[in-house]
Design a protein around this motif. Structure first.
Motif, short mmCIF file in Angstrom:
data_model
loop_
_atom_site.label_atom_id
_atom_site.label_comp_id
_atom_site.label_asym_id
_atom_site.label_seq_id
_atom_site.Cartn_x
_atom_site.Cartn_y
_atom_site.Cartn_z
N GLU A 54 14.54 -17.99 16.21
CA GLU A 54 14.27 -17.11 17.34
C GLU A 54 13.44 -15.91 16.92
O GLU A 54 13.52 -15.44 15.80
N GLY A 55 12.65 -15.42 17.86
CA GLY A 55 11.89 -14.21 17.65
C GLY A 55 10.65 -14.36 16.79
O GLY A 55 10.14 -13.38 16.26
N VAL A 57 6.86 -14.64 16.10
CA VAL A 57 5.60 -14.31 16.76
C VAL A 57 4.54 -15.24 16.20
O VAL A 57 4.27 -15.23 15.00
N ARG A 58 3.99 -16.08 17.07
CA ARG A 58 2.98 -17.05 16.67
C ARG A 58 1.69 -16.76 17.43
O ARG A 58 1.75 -16.30 18.57
N THR A 63 1.58 -21.69 19.17
CA THR A 63 2.66 -21.88 20.14
C THR A 63 2.45 -23.17 20.91
O THR A 63 3.37 -23.99 21.04
N ASP A 85 9.66 -17.50 22.83
CA ASP A 85 9.19 -16.51 21.86
C ASP A 85 7.85 -15.91 22.31
O ASP A 85 7.65 -14.70 22.20
N ALA A 86 6.95 -16.76 22.81
CA ALA A 86 5.64 -16.26 23.27
C ALA A 86 5.82 -15.36 24.50
O ALA A 86 5.16 -14.34 24.64
N LYS A 88 8.40 -13.52 25.23
CA LYS A 88 9.02 -12.24 24.87
C LYS A 88 8.15 -11.39 23.96
O LYS A 88 8.29 -10.16 23.95
N SER A 89 7.24 -12.01 23.19
CA SER A 89 6.45 -11.24 22.22
C SER A 89 4.99 -11.09 22.61
O SER A 89 4.29 -10.28 22.01
N GLY A 90 4.53 -11.86 23.58
CA GLY A 90 3.12 -11.85 23.94
C GLY A 90 2.74 -10.65 24.79
O GLY A 90 3.59 -9.85 25.20
N GLU A 92 1.85 -8.42 27.94
CA GLU A 92 2.43 -8.36 29.29
C GLU A 92 1.65 -9.23 30.27
O GLU A 92 2.25 -9.88 31.13
N ARG A 95 2.92 -12.91 30.09
CA ARG A 95 4.35 -13.23 30.11
C ARG A 95 4.71 -14.27 31.15
O ARG A 95 5.51 -15.16 30.90
#
Length: 179
Positions: A54-55, A57-58, A63, A85-86, A88-90, A92, A95
């Motif tokens: 989890e978590g 960042v790719r 991804t 993951d994408a 939550k980390s990509g 805005e 999203r």
């Protein structure tokens, strides 16, 4: 007060006191039970499919490639975790794209588990999300090579099949993200 060592033991996990919760190093609840390819929990100690970390960042291309591989292997639950993951980390602005793709993977998961109502609902919700994202992103239909129109059409067709009683093999019915 009893300590965990004094507590009765969980018969599914003999090394765990009854009622004990799996926690990560930071104290957050985490289910450590092994899972099958469709994300269903297996008994403690069983051989399961390795979970996606989890978590992570790719880059977006990674991804898509990793999720496609998992989808083709019949592991849509695990593909959903990659998309999550994408999401939550990509950025805005992306999203909703990644969230919609995660919903499609979860819809395929439910369909393959035999949950026709939930599977069809999530497949349609995900199709709507990627279509809406495309419209809001100046009509961008192929972000990172993903043919969103074809993916949305795939999801709607599969939703109809699932509602019609078709049994779904997740690997066989996996979408082609990149045409």
């Amino acid at each position: 007060m009893n300590s965990p060592a004094d507590s009765p033991m969980d018969s599914t996990a003999p090394d765990r006191p009854l009622g004990a919760r799996d926690r990560d190093d930071e104290g957050r609840a985490r289910n450590a039970r092994p899972r099958d390819g469709l994300g269903r929990p297996l008994p403690y100690g069983a051989d399961g499919v390795p979970r996606q970390p989890e978590g992570v960042v790719r880059p977006p291309e990674e991804t898509v490639a990793q999720a496609q591989r998992l989808l083709e292997e019949g592991k849509p639950f695990h593909a959903h975790e990659v998309f999550e993951d994408a999401w939550k980390s990509g950025p805005e602005t992306e999203r909703e794209l990644w969230r919609g793709l995660a919903q499609l993977a979860v819809g395929l998961t439910h369909a393959a588990r035999g949950n026709a109502t939930g599977g069809a609902r999530l497949l349609r919700r995900g199709a709507g999300a990627v279509t809406d994202w495309s419209a809001s992103a100046s009509g961008q239909r192929r972000p990172y090579g993903i043919d969103l129109g074809e993916v949305a059409d795939w999801a709607r067709r599969l939703a109809g099949d699932v509602e019609g009683g078709v049994t779904v093999d997740a690997g066989v019915r996996a979408p082609r993200l990149r045409g």
